[in-house]
Design an enzyme around this catalytic site. Structure first.
Site, PDB file in Angstrom:
ATOM      1  N   LYS A 118      13.857 -19.966  14.831  1.00  0.00           N
ATOM      2  CA  LYS A 118      15.199 -19.494  15.150  1.00  0.00           C
ATOM      3  C   LYS A 118      16.092 -20.635  15.634  1.00  0.00           C
ATOM      4  O   LYS A 118      17.281 -20.688  15.304  1.00  0.00           O
ATOM      5  CB  LYS A 118      15.109 -18.389  16.202  1.00  0.00           C
ATOM      6  CG  LYS A 118      14.409 -17.134  15.700  1.00  0.00           C
ATOM      7  CD  LYS A 118      14.132 -16.132  16.811  1.00  0.00           C
ATOM      8  CE  LYS A 118      13.436 -14.900  16.271  1.00  0.00           C
ATOM      9  NZ  LYS A 118      13.065 -13.953  17.363  1.00  0.00           N
TER      10      LYS A 118
ATOM     11  N   ARG B 121       0.849  -1.198   0.000  1.00  0.00           N
ATOM     12  CA  ARG B 121       0.000   0.000   0.000  1.00  0.00           C
ATOM     13  C   ARG B 121       0.884   1.247   0.000  1.00  0.00           C
ATOM     14  O   ARG B 121       1.245   1.754   1.062  1.00  0.00           O
ATOM     15  CB  ARG B 121      -0.921  -0.002   1.220  1.00  0.00           C
ATOM     16  CG  ARG B 121      -1.796  -1.248   1.333  1.00  0.00           C
ATOM     17  CD  ARG B 121      -2.651  -1.184   2.599  1.00  0.00           C
ATOM     18  NE  ARG B 121      -3.417  -2.410   2.787  1.00  0.00           N
ATOM     19  CZ  ARG B 121      -2.988  -3.482   3.446  1.00  0.00           C
ATOM     20  NH1 ARG B 121      -1.753  -3.469   3.976  1.00  0.00           N
ATOM     21  NH2 ARG B 121      -3.738  -4.560   3.575  1.00  0.00           N
TER      22      ARG B 121
END
Length: 474
Positions: free
Chosen positions: A245, A89
């Site tokens: 992670k 956007r």
């Protein structure tokens, strides 16, 4: 596509007269002595960068590219030119020159840039965009832990085939220099364990519960109010973020491809104020830990990898116990280096952008010098063992009948499963009677089976909580 031309970092800061060469072949054919030419006052061809995403992290990347443009040029030997920013956007980014913004990320990646920086997150379209860049020989800097944990092998293969760089320091522990020490500084050592706090949201919640005695729901609301928790905190509080992670850390530390699906995962939503009180009674606190270990494999006789994410009680004397708030810390053990600890801000726009810029400088330097950075190292190809075979210890809290023989009944179940008891404590009387058992290390499957059997004893009214224990034996 809403942009029509490239804009330099100088232009973002208001210097509309700044002009720099924008032809890709000039950048590719530049000699390694570009730094000398810059020092001599000659114009050097820029390193052209495409940025995918301009949210919390991306906006700070743009800010740092602008603020530090001259320093970055001096450090790299050629200027950085921001060729465009792909966003969904454009009207939500009024502070960015309109000519930089585009909704067509694929066209931006294919426009002849030198480096693609990705901070949009998620799997798609990030995966397709980065694969397209790497296959074309365009180096990539990414902060996308989920993508790396699920499709790292595919990305590394594409990078290797084209000779492009793939850097991802920002994917784990934000600004903390962690992955590069594991990949490079400790490349000559044998890492045996990586254990740490790698999610700031959960650490903030658990730290607040420990400090105030509040329950999980109250501290989650406070974390949301202060901006430490997302509107939908599931990825954080249920351990998905930490598991991604952990997969990356284990892959690097043990030279083995580990994916998020290989990681055993539990979140913190079941941790109670009573658990915190029990931990304090043992001189411990509770942290959500990512634990990656290189251990002996009893079946093959060689080594294997165990990777897990779950809440655990750790001694208050452990270095990780003092890590509070939204901070991260990772404890590394290696044969020659011994114990190392990495600590700092593990999330946030500016800290993560710092790690992104560090990677960007490294990749740009490689391009100027005509070389490339470290490649994937997965030669060990160790088996990943399931949690059932991993040795852990349990803290078990039981609601029991207040009558003779309770302790012996419970202890006999532990003995039947070859689980040794380290600490046992009975508290209260009558309807408030409870029994706390802390075990020595045993296979997780044996511990689970023991708890299931204990739960069925006539003298046990309820298994109140089960928590793993890490650190020194009590």
């Amino acid at each position: 596509m809403t942009h029509s031309r490239s804009t330099s970092a100088a232009a973002i800061s208001g210097n509309r007269d700044a002009t720099r060469p924008q032809v890709r072949d000039q950048a590719e054919n530049a000699s390694p002595d570009a730094t000398d030419r810059v020092n001599a006052g000659e114009a050097a061809p820029p390193i052209r960068v495409a940025l995918l995403g301009c949210g919390t992290v991306g906006s700070h990347v743009v800010r740092l590219l602008t603020k530090q443009a001259d320093d970055l040029t001096a450090r790299i030997g050629r200027p950085i030119e921001l060729a465009g920013i792909a966003v969904r956007r454009p009207n939500r980014h009024p502070d960015v020159p309109a000519e930089l913004l585009t909704t067509d990320g694929a066209a931006l990646v294919a426009s002849g840039v030198d480096i693609v920086v990705e901070v949009i997150g998620g799997i798609e379209p990030a995966r397709a965009l980065l694969l397209g860049a790497l296959r074309a020989g365009t180096s990539v800097v990414t902060a996308n832990k989920a993508l790396l944990a699920e499709h790292g092998a595919e990305l590394f293969s594409a990078a290797d085939a084209s000779g492009a760089d793939l850097y991802f320091e920002a994917a784990v522990a934000g600004a903390i220099p962690l992955l590069r020490p594991l990949r490079e500084s400790l490349a000559g050592d044998r890492i045996t364990k990586v254990m740490g706090i790698v999610n700031g949201t959960t650490n903030f919640i658990l730290s607040a519960m420990d400090d105030t005695g509040a329950n999980y729901g109250e501290t989650l609301e406070e974390a949301s109010r202060l901006g430490y928790a997302e509107a939908d905190p599931t990825a954080d509080v249920e351990g998905y973020d930490a598991a991604s992670k952990a997969a990356i850390l284990a892959s690097i530390a043990f030279h083995t491809r580990v994916t998020a699906s290989d990681v055993y995962r539990e979140g913190i939503s079941a941790v109670t104020a009573a658990d915190m009180t029990a931990a304090k009674a043992l001189g411990r606190t509770i942290k959500l830990l990512a634990i990656c270990e290189r251990v002996g494999d009893p079946d093959s006789g060689g080594d294997s990898v165990a990777v897990r994410v779950h809440p655990a009680m750790i001694p208050r004397t452990h270095p990780l116990a003092g890590v509070g708030g939204a901070f991260n810390a990772v404890f590394v053990e290696a044969d020659a280096a011994g114990a190392l600890m990495f600590y700092g801000r593990g999330a946030g726009g500016a800290p993560t952008a710092s790690a992104v810029l560090g990677d960007l400088v490294a990749v740009a330097r490689n391009r100027v010098a005509g070389g490339y950075g470290p490649r994937e190292s997965a030669y060990a190809d160790l088996p990943v063992r399931p949690i059932a075979t991993a040795n852990t210890r349990y803290h078990v809290s039981l609601d029991v009948d207040d009558r003779a023989g309770v302790l012996s009944s419970v202890a006999s179940v532990f003995a039947d499963h070859d689980v040794s008891i380290a600490v046992v404590r009975q508290e209260g009387r009558g309807s408030d009677a409870s029994l706390v058992v802390v075990t020595h290390a045993a296979p997780d499957a044996a511990l689970r089976s023991t708890v299931d059997k204990v739960a069925g004893l006539p003298v046990v009214r309820k298994v109140v909580s089960v928590m793993r224990v890490e650190g020194d034996e009590p």
